[in-house]
Design an enzyme around this catalytic site. Structure first.
Site, PDB file in Angstrom:
ATOM      1  N   GLY A  37      87.668  65.194  68.404  1.00 34.59           N
ATOM      2  CA  GLY A  37      86.441  65.009  67.672  1.00 34.59           C
ATOM      3  C   GLY A  37      86.661  66.398  67.065  1.00 34.59           C
ATOM      4  O   GLY A  37      86.485  67.150  66.716  1.00 34.59           O
ATOM      5  N   GLY A  87      82.712  67.682  61.528  1.00 34.75           N
ATOM      6  CA  GLY A  87      81.727  68.848  61.391  1.00 34.75           C
ATOM      7  C   GLY A  87      81.826  69.828  62.710  1.00 34.75           C
ATOM      8  O   GLY A  87      81.852  70.872  62.519  1.00 34.75           O
ATOM      9  N   LYS A 140      72.068  62.385  70.717  1.00 32.04           N
ATOM     10  CA  LYS A 140      70.837  62.529  69.606  1.00 32.04           C
ATOM     11  C   LYS A 140      69.521  61.684  70.652  1.00 32.04           C
ATOM     12  O   LYS A 140      68.897  61.281  70.011  1.00 32.04           O
ATOM     13  CB  LYS A 140      70.904  62.342  68.635  1.00 32.04           C
ATOM     14  N   GLY A 193      79.406  61.701  59.620  1.00 30.14           N
ATOM     15  CA  GLY A 193      79.030  61.289  60.758  1.00 30.14           C
ATOM     16  C   GLY A 193      77.827  61.357  61.450  1.00 30.14           C
ATOM     17  O   GLY A 193      76.681  61.259  62.008  1.00 30.14           O
ATOM     18  N   THR A 194      77.699  63.268  60.573  1.00 29.41           N
ATOM     19  CA  THR A 194      76.656  63.505  60.938  1.00 29.41           C
ATOM     20  C   THR A 194      75.443  62.966  60.301  1.00 29.41           C
ATOM     21  O   THR A 194      73.594  62.274  60.655  1.00 29.41           O
ATOM     22  CB  THR A 194      76.201  64.684  60.388  1.00 29.41           C
ATOM     23  N   GLU A 227      74.491  59.483  61.431  1.00 32.22           N
ATOM     24  CA  GLU A 227      73.728  58.996  62.505  1.00 32.22           C
ATOM     25  C   GLU A 227      72.116  59.260  62.659  1.00 32.22           C
ATOM     26  O   GLU A 227      71.578  58.396  63.166  1.00 32.22           O
ATOM     27  CB  GLU A 227      74.528  59.871  63.891  1.00 32.22           C
ATOM     28  N   HIS A 240      68.295  56.725  62.241  1.00 28.35           N
ATOM     29  CA  HIS A 240      66.217  57.127  62.870  1.00 28.35           C
ATOM     30  C   HIS A 240      65.348  56.565  61.324  1.00 28.35           C
ATOM     31  O   HIS A 240      63.833  56.762  62.040  1.00 28.35           O
ATOM     32  CB  HIS A 240      66.625  58.922  62.985  1.00 28.35           C
TER      33      HIS A 240
END
Length: 342
Positions: A10, A13, A136, A203-204, A207, A211
């Site tokens: 991957g 980032g 995470k 992507g970050t 994810e 939450h």
């Protein structure tokens, strides 16, 4: 320790920043990298500068296998002069893994079992070495623990949650807990500023949005990029998280520091500024052997970036794991169970 060769799965980032940080670690040699577009492998060492130039702006828009398994053609890694297009980027790295000391899994993982399934592919190929991820979510740790016997049988040392949180801050909490005979609470509060915004950190952000109150992994996985960006816009680019289901809780419990329910994680992600919106802090409250109650506090300097605090530790844990692997220690390790090496 001899030079450590490693691969990055991957080049969004986290993957790109890992390669950039590795340029400052003389004993770490990146020899393979892949994304959805292609794979670059050179056992003498990749030309990182050229690869970073080729993958600039390379971000994954979804959270599963297609993030690396679908060939997009002509962008990302495939645009590098070192690379070749491929329909099976992960398998291409697996096929070369007998000559690779460690593999950093820097892939979107909005399928809960995605990272464990990637590990299965290395085990099936009889890989003996190190696998590291920066995942995470708490529930994934159990899936990896279920594979501990297979890892030990095949000579795999797996370090899970080896970024900032979980990772660096989990380890800091474990150290701060040493003053106490009973830990009452661990509070992790983080701040990240990313002025480059959602477009460069899909992507970050995806994810993290899972939450937020009212959302979960399954809901977020089915949403388009535009829908995720709309959520970001609703919050004016600043997202605040409380009681996140981060893996710090399970990782501290499995290390014997405290019960998972005594760990809380939250923070603020500001996509409008590179300045941290709040200071990243770990607070460990407990009772000493002589009955005193106190709180040990660990803070990160606001000048340190997310990249420095995620990718530096990830490579530090990777290097430490290679030492453990070469000493014959196999299985699943968390960031509270070993110290990263510089």
């Amino acid at each position: 320790m001899n030079d450590v060769t490693f691969a990055v799965l991957g080049t969004g980032g986290i993957g790109r920043r890992t390669l950039a940080v590795s340029e400052h670690r003389d004993d770490l040699v990146p020899v393979a990298a892949c994304d959805r577009d292609g794979v670059a492998i050179d056992h003498d060492g990749l030309d990182v500068d050229e690869l970073l130039a080729a993958t600039e702006g390379n971000v994954a828009s979804d959270g599963g296998a297609s993030a690396v398994e679908e060939v997009g053609g002509g962008t990302g890694v495939a645009a590098s002069t070192q690379a070749v297009p491929t329909d099976t980027p992960i398998d291409d790295v697996v096929a070369e893994s007998d000559a690779i000391d460690a593999v950093l899994i820097a892939l979107p993982n909005l399928e809960h079992d995605f990272v464990p399934r990637v590990a299965d592919r290395f085990v099936a190929a009889d890989y003996s070495g190190v696998l590291v991820d920066v995942l995470k979510r708490s529930r994934v740790i159990g899936m990896l623990d279920d594979r501990a016997d297979a890892f030990e049988e095949h000579g795999v040392t797996f370090v899970c949650g080896a970024g900032a949180t979980p990772g660096f801050l989990t380890g800091a909490a474990a150290l701060a807990a040493q003053s106490f005979v009973e830990v009452e609470a661990v509070e992790i509060w983080w701040g990240v500023g990313l002025e480059s915004g959602y477009e460069d950190n899909r992507g970050t952000v995806r994810e993290d949005v899972a939450h937020l109150d009212g959302y979960d992994v399954e809901t977020i996985r089915g949403m388009s990029d535009d829908e995720i960006e709309a959520i970001v816009d609703e919050h004016d680019g600043v997202l605040e998280f409380r009681d996140m289901a981060h893996a710090d809780d399970v990782l501290l419990e499995r290390a014997g520091i405290c019960d998972a329910e005594d760990v809380t994680v939250g923070g603020i992600l500001d996509l409008t500024s590179d300045e941290k919106p709040t200071t990243t802090t770990v607070r460990v409250t407990g009772t000493t052997f002589d009955g005193a109650r106190g709180t040990n506090v660990f803070r990160l300097d606001d000048a340190t970036s997310m990249a420095a605090n995620v990718n530096g530790p990830a490579l530090g844990y990777l290097k430490a794991a290679v030492g453990r692997n070469r000493a014959g220690e196999y299985g699943v390790f968390g960031p509270a169970e070993l110290m990263p090496e510089f």
